[in-house]
Design an enzyme around this catalytic site. Structure first.
Site, PDB file in Angstrom:
ATOM      1  N   GLY A  67       0.821  -1.208   0.000  1.00  0.00           N
ATOM      2  CA  GLY A  67       0.000   0.000   0.000  1.00  0.00           C
ATOM      3  C   GLY A  67       0.849   1.248   0.000  1.00  0.00           C
ATOM      4  O   GLY A  67       2.019   1.227   0.392  1.00  0.00           O
ATOM      5  N   ASP A  68       0.248   2.335  -0.445  1.00  0.00           N
ATOM      6  CA  ASP A  68       0.908   3.636  -0.389  1.00  0.00           C
ATOM      7  C   ASP A  68      -0.167   4.712  -0.326  1.00  0.00           C
ATOM      8  O   ASP A  68      -1.178   4.617  -1.020  1.00  0.00           O
ATOM      9  CB  ASP A  68       1.805   3.861  -1.604  1.00  0.00           C
ATOM     10  N   SER A  69       0.063   5.711   0.523  1.00  0.00           N
ATOM     11  CA  SER A  69      -0.890   6.811   0.688  1.00  0.00           C
ATOM     12  C   SER A  69      -0.196   8.147   0.531  1.00  0.00           C
ATOM     13  O   SER A  69       0.945   8.320   0.972  1.00  0.00           O
ATOM     14  CB  SER A  69      -1.523   6.773   2.085  1.00  0.00           C
TER      15      SER A  69
END
EC number: 3.6.1.9
Length: 194
Positions: A67-69
């Protein structure tokens, strides 16, 4: 079935733990600048999804979640501030404004060799907070390693007026997106309960 979390994020791990999942946690070791170097004018969604996928592919496991935000505010995509000074600068910019937290999810299934990708965008209304509160928050160190320079589940909750979307996405990963990824591969989320 064992879920491997391709992340060192304590927040992502806490979301999974609260949902009954005890993942194997592995640092993906991805050089983020190098991973996105080949992208030409990516949208915010393409940018975070590319990083999430790179992280999921960098780790071995039966079922790997990457994941990446990043925070999209005033047309600028922002990651982690890393320093107290940058945290203060960002909070001066974002207080009282509406922004979008964009989170890319990548679920790699070793059995099929396929990857499920999904981007979730959550609208956040930041509170109009004082300079004193901004300085005090930055001094705690809490927001320095958080996308958007805030947390929802801890001290940063004071700085949020409202969110439009699933709270888990703001904390680090969207449980609904993970559920849809599991469905895609024919798994049930209860298969992950430990």
């Amino acid at each position: 079935m064992q879920l491997t979390l391709a992340s060192t994020s304590p927040a992502r791990e806490k979301v999974l733990n609260a949902a009954g999942v005890i993942p194997r946690k592995v640092s993906p070791g991805v050089d983020e600048e190098a991973a996105v170097a080949d992208l030409v004018n990516p949208t915010p969604a393409q940018y975070v999804q590319h990083l999430a996928t790179a992280k999921a592919r960098a780790v071995d496991g039966e079922l790997v979640l990457g994941g990446d935000s990043m925070l999209l505010i005033d047309g600028e995509l922002q990651g982690k501030p890393h320093t107290r000074e940058e945290t203060v600068r960002r909070w001066r910019q974002q207080r009282g404004k509406r922004a979008e937290l964009v989170t890319g999810h990548a679920l790699f299934d070793a059995a099929t060799g396929q990857i499920y990708e999904e981007v979730v965008a959550t609208q956040i209304q930041f509170a109009e907070v004082s300079e004193r509160a901004i300085e005090a928050y930055a001094a705690t160190g809490e927001p320095l390693e958080c996308a958007g320079a805030f947390t929802l589940e801890a001290l940063g909750g004071w700085f949020i007026e409202s969110i439009d979307g699933h709270p888990s996405a703001v904390i680090g990963l969207s449980l609904p997106a993970l559920r849809r990824g599991l469905d895609y591969f024919g798994y049930d989320f209860s298969d992950l309960w430990g």
